[in-house]
Design an enzyme around this catalytic site. Structure first.
Site, PDB file in Angstrom:
ATOM      1  N   LYS A 207       0.598  -1.427   0.191  1.00 34.58           N
ATOM      2  CA  LYS A 207      -0.332  -0.163  -0.177  1.00 34.58           C
ATOM      3  C   LYS A 207       1.009   1.386  -0.110  1.00 34.58           C
ATOM      4  O   LYS A 207       1.502   1.694   1.110  1.00 34.58           O
ATOM      5  CB  LYS A 207      -0.803   0.115   1.294  1.00 34.58           C
ATOM      6  CG  LYS A 207      -2.200   0.388   0.830  1.00 34.58           C
ATOM      7  CD  LYS A 207      -3.044   0.152   0.127  1.00 34.58           C
ATOM      8  CE  LYS A 207      -4.232   1.725  -0.417  1.00 34.58           C
ATOM      9  NZ  LYS A 207      -4.336   0.593  -1.644  1.00 34.58           N
ATOM     10  N   SER A 407      -8.280  -0.733  -5.433  1.00 37.59           N
ATOM     11  CA  SER A 407      -8.726  -0.014  -4.360  1.00 37.59           C
ATOM     12  C   SER A 407     -10.309  -0.183  -4.055  1.00 37.59           C
ATOM     13  O   SER A 407     -10.640  -0.762  -4.369  1.00 37.59           O
ATOM     14  CB  SER A 407      -8.032   1.273  -3.629  1.00 37.59           C
ATOM     15  OG  SER A 407      -6.925   1.140  -3.384  1.00 37.59           O
TER      16      SER A 407
END
Length: 616
Positions: A207, A407
């Site tokens: 991430k 995402s």
């Protein structure tokens, strides 16, 4: 003394009068301009359609191609004609309007061929280029020739040009094939110098959205992951263009050393290099090109040019529509809470559109077109839950992924019956993070302090004080719970276990081809395949598409055109007074900071891929 005060008061009085005159003058000029624009638009809308011209369809794309432009192509064209603004590269074109126009022209007897004039085409994501390329291939296969011309070709321009029968380049031009790269700004040191305390809460090895705030360079994990999908995207580009030109991939792009050797052999002549390596079919000046196209399409005495009609003037023959409807709903841009804004997805706006489609008895299926890097977890869940309700109501849901569905963009895709992605779509990035900046040290350094009382540490939250430890722990628990919910949603939707999803999640970005291998999507294809699948699931033999596109009000269109004109005029004036390096840096900083406007999640939780859309 009395005389002195009279002099001073007289100066102030006349200064005030001059300022009032300037203010009224500027307002009156703006009002006159506004009236002229309104009158011009009114008369433009009253004009009769352009008479059919037998000749070429001139695809003079200006600006960028996107899924869902803020203002329609027609009004952008009117704005340029009325205001004379050189805002071509600011214009947004609808991908689906462009493709539909090409397909209509394919069967139009008045259209005998096509000219791709690409000087002002600013680009599109690779799946959009592939979809336009598919339409160009269909046009060419119908027996109508395609010619491409430009002073020079960027990579995006050359991708479309490769579908032409003949490609012409200016003798002083270049085919700028250089590969692909993605870069980000990293500013941990800057935040340290400003004494800003950045509190990061995240789940996922890959991430990397928060890395700019906690590092001064890319982490090895993010570097490896980005390199993998970027290389795959470039390979897709090279394979397609080389096949179109009927040359080898190595001949198309022999690498940096190969390009240097080729340029040395051509004496540094970039146009000759392109011709020698069969990147183009001929070198021709603008007058030469005009003569070539006149021989192919004839001469128009009225326009004093070869016989052609611009794509912005072309009105395709009307199609008869019948049957049930398939709703097409866009999620184009970063996802934020509340109503949609230009370039962003509003959770409430999109959810309401899905609800309208669910409650409309004429609509039998929904195609959700996703082109988003994600954003607010809260807004993503609002959209996802409404899409799940539509599916539960018996209406098939098919997701068509554009350039990005990462995402939060993947979060909202999970309720779909079926997911179609392009081989070059960037998707996955299944992970969540939270960011809170506090400025207690910054204020302390200049002698400003915060103090007070609270009934509990959780109540004592302010950006001017350090985060309470209890709140930090609660925030991390919240983020971990959000990640658990994310992978659980994916596992349920993709018939996997949470452990299997976790292995391919961790915030990692996947190219469409790899996403298919990992079971994150059902099929590699384009928008047409998604519509076909939706019709199949709804058992429809005849249908029409119901595009859920919100038309801007008249006032918004006028204001948008005025704003575009100012944006087009001011930067050029400012750039003339600034060093080019400073202009480039300011543009880069603007691109990197615009995303901050989307960070309005009430719990400060975000499923957002920051780097996967910045490909140059």
């Amino acid at each position: 003394m009395h005389f002195l005060w009279r002099c001073i008061s007289g100066v102030f009085r006349w200064t005030w009068r001059i300022l009032n005159f300037i203010r009224e003058f500027i307002l009156n000029v703006f009002l006159i301009l506004l009236i002229l624009v309104c009158v011009g638009i009114y008369f433009q809308m009253q004009t009769k359609p352009v008479e059919p011209v037998k000749g070429a369809l001139l695809v003079n794309l200006t600006g960028v191609v996107v899924d869902n432009p803020a203002i329609s192509n027609k009004f952008s064209q009117i704005g340029r004609e009325l205001l004379g603004a050189s805002s071509n590269r600011l214009q947004e074109n609808s991908l689906f309007d462009v493709v539909d126009m090409i397909r209509q022209a394919k069967t139009d007897p008045n259209i005998t061929g096509m000219v791709l004039s690409l000087n002002d085409f600013a680009g599109a994501d690779q799946p959009s280029l592939q979809y336009m390329g598919k339409a160009l291939r269909e046009f060419r296969d119908s027996g109508k020739p395609i010619f491409a011309t430009a002073d020079s070709y960027s990579q995006a321009q050359y991708y479309l040009a490769s579908y032409a029968n003949k490609i012409y380049l200016s003798p002083q031009g270049v085919v700028d094939l250089h590969g692909m790269a993605t870069n980000n700004l990293y500013y941990k040191t800057l935040l340290d110098k400003l004494k800003v305390s950045t509190h990061i809460f995240r789940v996922g090895t890959y991430k990397s959205a928060v890395e700019p705030m906690i590092r001064d360079d890319m982490s090895p994990a993010a570097r490896d992951a980005d390199n993998e999908w970027l290389s795959g995207m470039w390979n897709n580009y090279v394979a397609t263009v080389a096949a179109n030109r009927q040359i080898t991939a190595e001949q198309l792009f022999p690498g940096a050393e190969g390009v240097l050797k080729g340029l040395q052999a051509a004496g540094g002549d970039t146009a000759k290099y392109a011709l020698d390596n069969k990147l183009v079919d001929g070198l021709a000046s603008r007058s030469d090109v005009e003569n070539l196209f006149t021989k192919a399409f004839g001469w128009n005495k009225t326009t004093k040019d070869f016989s052609a009609i611009s794509m912005y003037d072309y009105t395709p023959p009307a199609e008869k529509k019948s049957g049930s409807e398939i709703a097409v709903i866009f999620a184009d841009g970063a996802i934020m809470d509340g109503e949609a804004t230009p370039g962003n997805v509003g959770g409430d706006t999109t959810a309401n559109q899905i609800r309208d489609a669910r409650l409309n008895p004429k609509i039998k299926a929904i195609v959700l077109r996703v082109n988003s890097p994600g954003g607010s977890v809260s807004a993503s869940e609002v959209i996802r839950s409404e899409l799940a309700a539509a599916r539960a109501a018996g209406k098939p849901v098919v997701v068509s992924m554009g350039g990005l569905a990462a995402s939060g963009g993947y979060w909202i895709s999970t309720p779909a019956n079926y997911i179609v992605a392009s081989p070059s779509t960037l998707t996955g990035s299944i992970g969540i993070f939270g960011v809170i900046n506090t400025f207690e040290n910054t204020l302390d350094s200049i002698g400003v302090h915060t103090d007070g009382v609270a009934t509990s540490p959780l109540a004592d939250l302010t950006v001017t004080k350090a985060l309470p430890e209890a709140f930090s722990q609660m925030m991390q628990i919240n983020i971990e719970n959000g990640y658990k919910n994310f992978i659980t949603l994916v596992a349920k939707a993709r018939n996997k276990t949470p452990e299997q999803v976790d292995a391919i999640a961790q915030g990692r970005v996947w190219l469409g081809t790899d996403a298919k291998k990992n079971g994150l999507v059902d099929q590699l294809g384009d928008f047409d395949d998604a519509v076909t699948k939706a019709a199949e699931l709804a058992k429809l033999k005849t249908y029409q598409l119901n595009w859920f596109v919100e038309d801007p009000s008249f006032g918004q269109m006028v204001l948008g055109q005025l704003t575009g004109s100012v944006q087009a005029a001011l930067p050029s004036a400012v750039r003339a007074m600034l060093p080019e390096s400073l202009v480039r840096i300011s543009a880069l900083l603007k691109d990197k900071t615009d995303w901050m406007a989307t960070l309005n999640d009430p719990q400060n939780r975000y499923a957002l891929c920051m780097s996967c859309g910045d490909v140059k």
